[in-house]
Design a protein around this motif. Structure first.
Motif, PDB file in Angstrom:
ATOM      1  N   SER A  28      -5.157  28.130  19.676  1.00 19.99           N
ATOM      2  CA  SER A  28      -5.841  29.357  20.022  1.00 19.99           C
ATOM      3  C   SER A  28      -6.694  29.054  21.228  1.00 19.99           C
ATOM      4  O   SER A  28      -7.576  28.221  21.145  1.00 19.99           O
ATOM      5  CB  SER A  28      -6.732  29.762  18.840  1.00 19.99           C
ATOM      6  N   GLN A  29      -6.401  29.664  22.355  1.00 23.60           N
ATOM      7  CA  GLN A  29      -7.276  29.400  23.497  1.00 23.60           C
ATOM      8  C   GLN A  29      -8.290  30.527  23.640  1.00 23.60           C
ATOM      9  O   GLN A  29      -9.401  30.414  23.152  1.00 23.60           O
ATOM     10  CB  GLN A  29      -6.460  29.137  24.765  1.00 23.60           C
ATOM     11  N   GLY A  32      -8.174  33.269  22.136  1.00 24.79           N
ATOM     12  CA  GLY A  32      -8.361  33.786  20.783  1.00 24.79           C
ATOM     13  C   GLY A  32      -8.032  35.247  20.601  1.00 24.79           C
ATOM     14  O   GLY A  32      -8.105  35.768  19.492  1.00 24.79           O
ATOM     15  N   THR A  89      -1.551  29.660  25.648  1.00 23.03           N
ATOM     16  CA  THR A  89      -1.205  28.342  25.108  1.00 23.03           C
ATOM     17  C   THR A  89       0.162  27.833  25.507  1.00 23.03           C
ATOM     18  O   THR A  89       0.422  26.644  25.398  1.00 23.03           O
ATOM     19  CB  THR A  89      -1.211  28.354  23.575  1.00 23.03           C
ATOM     20  N   GLN A 117       3.508  26.345  22.351  1.00 17.85           N
ATOM     21  CA  GLN A 117       3.935  25.118  21.675  1.00 17.85           C
ATOM     22  C   GLN A 117       2.960  24.708  20.567  1.00 17.85           C
ATOM     23  O   GLN A 117       3.372  24.353  19.470  1.00 17.85           O
ATOM     24  CB  GLN A 117       4.067  23.994  22.700  1.00 17.85           C
ATOM     25  N   ALA A 118       1.670  24.778  20.867  1.00 24.08           N
ATOM     26  CA  ALA A 118       0.676  24.382  19.864  1.00 24.08           C
ATOM     27  C   ALA A 118       0.708  25.328  18.667  1.00 24.08           C
ATOM     28  O   ALA A 118       0.454  24.912  17.522  1.00 24.08           O
ATOM     29  CB  ALA A 118      -0.715  24.367  20.489  1.00 24.08           C
ATOM     30  N   VAL A 136      -6.945  25.436  14.493  1.00 25.06           N
ATOM     31  CA  VAL A 136      -8.106  24.773  15.113  1.00 25.06           C
ATOM     32  C   VAL A 136      -7.736  23.347  15.503  1.00 25.06           C
ATOM     33  O   VAL A 136      -8.013  22.899  16.622  1.00 25.06           O
ATOM     34  CB  VAL A 136      -9.314  24.784  14.154  1.00 25.06           C
ATOM     35  N   ALA A 137      -7.091  22.634  14.594  1.00 29.63           N
ATOM     36  CA  ALA A 137      -6.768  21.226  14.843  1.00 29.63           C
ATOM     37  C   ALA A 137      -5.818  21.066  16.021  1.00 29.63           C
ATOM     38  O   ALA A 137      -5.925  20.120  16.790  1.00 29.63           O
ATOM     39  CB  ALA A 137      -6.157  20.609  13.585  1.00 29.63           C
ATOM     40  N   ARG A 138      -4.880  22.001  16.177  1.00 30.41           N
ATOM     41  CA  ARG A 138      -3.876  21.902  17.241  1.00 30.41           C
ATOM     42  C   ARG A 138      -4.294  22.602  18.532  1.00 30.41           C
ATOM     43  O   ARG A 138      -3.527  22.635  19.491  1.00 30.41           O
ATOM     44  CB  ARG A 138      -2.563  22.536  16.762  1.00 30.41           C
ATOM     45  N   ASN A 139      -5.473  23.198  18.533  1.00 30.53           N
ATOM     46  CA  ASN A 139      -5.888  24.045  19.656  1.00 30.53           C
ATOM     47  C   ASN A 139      -4.823  25.115  19.937  1.00 30.53           C
ATOM     48  O   ASN A 139      -4.451  25.368  21.082  1.00 30.53           O
ATOM     49  CB  ASN A 139      -6.161  23.226  20.924  1.00 30.53           C
TER      50      ASN A 139
END
Lengths: 799, 162
Positions: free
Chosen positions: B100-101, B103, B140, B143-144, B95-98
């Motif tokens: 998951s776009q 999902g 994504t 990378q995230a 969640v913090a790094r986004n």
């Protein structure tokens, strides 16, 4: 109405507001359900009396449907009904995908299931409905359909020849659309050129590969005459209109719901005949029908894109200044133009976008759009952009080589100056404000050019071939009705947002733009929190339901932030003004002397708290008797927004790719990638960065791996994820993203789109990097995807 | 073709008994029979990893395992992993790094990532990229996701060292 409010007219400064959320990397409010497996995608929805559809699809690229025997299928346990094209045509009108402003465009009527002929391998021909998907597939296996195979027109290069198979005889030929844009004296420019460079480029036909396949449940209720459609779509209001129109229903009786959508990238913004068939079957049966495409079906029936052959010439003077581009584009779109956006738009965008970042005098570009017996193509992420960018940037590097100029130097010399705006490009595009030079400066801050060039030279001595490639690009975002509306397509370019304060001071925002993972709901929450003056956690955003959200366009062409975001901001500001009217009456104060900060009504001058919004909400909703009788107390406001001054908000950027080519195997290894883009006001930098990175990887896919390969008979050979390669984590490079911000002056928010940028520029940067790497070997590649085979052929290693 | 077999297994800590069609894959059994829709179907060839769940502690492809073969097995899905809290830090990092776009790949990606946490606590970023290369993500750019997994590996190593 809908006047553009400026910061000055409101006495506001966005950045100085204490509870400003614009520009902050706020986590997405809907992310937790995604990571806990508690999202609701269309296939997760189950309804009472639900039946499942499966389709028999044409095994031939082109064939007459001689007969359909359904008797054995109807005997399969679990099978409920079998539908043919003729039965569905009784409840559904066919559609023809043309746009009036694309002069001379033509296409044939398309039905949910074909009546007489199948025109591509994979086209749905007969539908079986059963109590499970497995039983429906058993039913399909038991169907006896007799096809009479016809000659197929597969190759787009021969589609206009006199001996071509005419796919729709009533159209006369296979020409869908052609357009030439011409400005200045192209012939004179080429005649006077110091150098002329020329190449022929191919972009490989590829597709979106949304991990969630196309998914739909149509539920017609005979009691009230309503059709509710759960749909994995980007444009729910557009689909509401399409279902209503084709099924001859009032638009208000159709409701389209899309909760979570598992990837779209343009794939899910089109009308698919098999999905229309599902709506028809539900309409006939009066019960919910589900269809979830499997991966095999997805490869053959999702739209494909980017099947182009482009020859390009660039004329330059002795100083390396660009004089003229002359470009000829050919594209094959399958047997039908896809409704309602049409399949001519991609080629049209090539005409609009070639040469886009550069200042030059004369321009000629022709696109020719032809029919063929392959899967239909239509709009996929960054429509036309990667094609135009590859051609333009490929020619720019050839010109640099011809003149002995550095790739950076030739771009610096020719990019449109940052102080030249507003201006109109030779292709006729109006630019409000771009930042090519600032973006190039920023890129050069990020790319360690000296270290890379030194490493490149050293590696070459060891027989290792590394290359650095650049690609400037422009990106079309915030589309106005000039994109589709003026052509007669019922696709909304405006969008709306309703913002409501509830008794506890929390805020609900209902928006017509949609969430597919890009973070729409997060940025709308930020914008509304910012505009009203509440903590972002107090804002709940609702999207993806045509019955509850304001009418809008949904997600396409990067309009969520720029159009939907501005509507949200304007409605939030209006709600704030309304709340302050009420607060003024309660507090015996001038509304203008009050403000709302972090959910509290405060004294504007001192910042002192006067009342929490929860108290204001309590009184308005439950003790209205204590308020002045004539006080307007609607704590709900709706605003719609549409751009007015420019047909599109163009954005720009530049990418650089650093890679290594193994000349023994032809394999390209990506080492590092950079992108600087200018999407105007950045609302959430984390989300923008991830949009850009995701876009780059889709561009890398097209450049190196992804390819819908057909044999000469029109049989699609890449129908599983084992055959069709997509980028995976191990091959992807680290991607560095930088920003320049040139807000559009059209809106208070100033946001443009960011979703296409990565995809627009990455293939060109990779092509130029490969050709830079292969420079010492005098080999060049221009045909995407740049597979090992194509690279080894360019090297002369294989024939 | 419609042969059925009785199976009893444990799914997310609960005992489940069903008569299953022999051709039913685990992913379809979980989604259609049990309503556990967290794991997703995407490629149906064991390539993309969206259907990854745990069987007897191992991360497996739900689209390649037959439900009828799972009598006595212990199955864990993303819903179970969420409830036990085993990967709460990993989910928070996503969640913090986004990371998951859309999902759709995320539940499978998390089960694969949990496998790294369990079996390769010293994994490098390259190791992480290698390990999740059986899990496709179209949104994504990966990378995230690599960042998020790397964050959690580091944090867990630090908390163990402390």
């Amino acid at each position: 109405m809908n006047e553009i409010v400026t910061p000055r007219s409101l006495g506001l400064s966005r950045e100085d507001l204490p509870n400003s959320y614009i520009g902050r990397a706020v986590p997405r409010p809907n992310a937790r359900k995604l990571v806990e497996g508690r999202a609701t995608y269309t296939d997760d929805v189950s309804l009472p009396r639900l039946v499942h559809a499966a389709f028999l699809r044409s095994p031939h690229a082109h064939a007459r449907i001689v007969s359909i025997d359904t008797s054995a299928a109807l005997d399969v346990p679990g099978v409920v009904r079998v539908f043919t094209g003729a039965e569905l045509a009784k409840v559904c009108d066919p559609w023809v995908a043309v746009l009036a402003h694309l002069k001379g465009m033509k296409s044939a009527p398309q039905y949910p299931l074909p009546l007489e002929r199948a025109t591509w391998q994979g086209e749905a021909v007969v539908a079986v409905v059963a109590d499970t998907r497995a039983a429906a597939e058993d039913g399909v296996a038991a169907l006896a359909v007799l096809f009479d195979p016809l000659p197929a027109q597969v190759d787009m290069e021969t589609a206009l020849r006199p001996d071509a198979v005419i796919i729709h005889p009533e159209l006369g030929d296979n020409l869908v659309f052609t357009r030439t844009a011409e400005t200045g004296d192209v012939a004179a420019a080429f005649a006077s050129a110091h150098k002329i460079v020329e190449a022929t480029f191919h972009t490989g036909r590829h597709t979106g590969v949304t991990l969630e396949p196309r998914s739909i449940i149509a539920d017609y209720n005979r009691a009230d005459g309503t059709l509710t459609v759960h749909h994995s779509t980007q444009a729910p209001h557009m689909m509401q209109n399409v279902f209503a129109t084709q099924l001859r229903m009032p638009e208000g009786d159709v409701r389209v719901i899309c909760k979570d959508v598992g990837g779209s990238y343009g794939i899910k913004v089109h009308v698919y005949p098999d999905e229309m068939a599902v709506a028809c079957m539900s309409r006939i049966m009066g019960r919910p029908v589900k269809f979830i495409a499997d991966r095999f079906e997805a490869f053959g029936s999702d739209i494909h894109a980017r099947d182009h052959r482009i020859t390009g010439r660039l004329a330059v003077d002795a100083e390396g200044r660009f004089l003229a581009f002359d470009i000829d584009d050919l594209t094959g779109i399958g047997p039908y133009s896809v409704y309602p956006r049409t399949s001519a738009v991609e080629g049209n965008q090539v005409v609009n976008l070639c040469g886009g970042p550069y200042a030059f005098g004369a321009y000629r570009c022709t696109t020719t759009v032809v029919l063929q017996n392959k899967s239909p193509t239509c709009q996929y992420r960054a429509v036309g952009h990667p094609i135009a960018t590859a051609v333009t940037e490929g020619l720019v590097d050839l010109a640099a080589e011809a003149l002995g100029l550095d790739p950076v130097a030739i771009r610096r010399k020719n990019l449109i100056r940052d102080d030249a705006y507003p201006c109109t490009s030779p292709a006729g595009m109006r630019f409000e404000g771009l930042s090519h030079h600032a973006s190039l400066d920023k890129l050069l801050d990020m790319v360690p050019l000296e270290r890379i060039r030194a490493d490149q030279a050293e590696q070459r001595r060891k027989g290792v071939y590394r290359g650095l490639g650049f690609a400037s690009f422009i990106e079309l975002t915030n589309p106005s009705p000039f994109m589709y509306g003026i052509g007669g397509a019922k696709i909304s370019a405006q969008d709306g947002c309703t913002v409501r304060m509830d008794p506890d001071g929390s805020v609900v925002a209902l928006s017509g733009v949609t969430e597919q993972g890009q973070g729409t709901e997060a940025i709308l929450a930020q914008i509304v929190a910012h505009g009203v003056g509440v903590p972002v956690a107090k804002v709940k955003v609702v999207t993806g339901d045509t019955q509850t959200t304001p009418y809008g366009g949904g997600t396409w062409a990067c309009r969520g932030a720029g159009i939907g975001g501005e509507a949200a901001l304007q409605s939030a500001i209006a709600l704030k003004e309304q709340i302050l009217q009420v607060a003024g009456a309660m507090l015996q104060a001038q509304p203008s002397s009050l403000d709302i900060i972090m959910g509290e009504v405060v004294d504007r001058a001192t910042g002192q708290s006067r009342m929490p919004l929860s108290e204001l909400g309590r009184i308005v909703y439950y003790r209205g008797d204590t308020l002045p009788k004539d006080l307007a107390r609607e704590l709900v406001q709706t605003r719609h927004y549409i751009t007015k001054e420019y047909p599109f908000a163009f954005t720009n950027g530049i990418q650089a790719s650093w890679l290594e080519v193994d000349i023994e195997t032809g394999i390209v290894k990506l080492l590092e990638h950079w992108c600087v883009e200018d999407c105007g006001r950045v609302i959430n930098p984390m989300l923008v960065d991830e949009q850009v990175r995701g876009g780059i990887v889709q561009g890398i896919g097209g450049a190196l791996y992804e390819h819908c390969i057909y044999n000469k008979d029109g049989q699609l050979l890449t129908t599983t994820l084992a055959d069709y390669l997509v980028p995976m984590a191990a091959e992807m490079p680290d991607m560095h993203v930088g920003h320049v911000e040139t807000p559009t002056q059209e809106s208070l928010l100033g946001a443009k789109g960011a979703g296409e940028a990565g995809t627009a520029g990455a293939p060109a940067a990779i092509m130029n990097a490969i050709n830079d790497a292969l420079g010492p070997l005098s080999a060049k590649v221009f045909a995407q995807p740049f597979t090992p085979e194509r690279i080894l052929k360019a090297l002369g290693t294989i024939a | 073709m419609n042969r059925r077999i009785d199976v009893s297994l444990t799914v997310n800590g609960e005992k489940v008994s069903r008569s299953v069609d022999t051709r039913t894959h685990l992913i379809d059994f979980l989604r259609s029979e049990l309503g556990l829709t967290g794991a997703h179907t995407a490629c149906e060839h064991g390539v993309c990893g969206a259907c990854t769940v745990r069987v007897d502690g191992d991360a497996v492809r739900g689209c390649l395992v037959m439900a009828a073969s799972l009598d006595g097995a212990v199955v864990e899905t993303i819903e179970g992993l969420s409830d036990t809290g085993e990967i709460r830090d990993l989910q928070a990092a996503f969640v913090a790094r986004n990371a998951s776009q859309c999902g759709y790949c995320t539940p499978g990606m998390l089960v694969s990532a949990a496998d790294i946490l369990k079996h390769a606590p010293n994994a490098s970023r390259d190791d992480i990229r290698e390990h999740i290369s059986g899990n496709y993500c179209r949104c994504t750019g990966y990378q995230a996701i690599v960042d998020a997994i790397d964050d959690v590996l580091k944090a867990r190593r630090e908390s163990e060292a402390a």
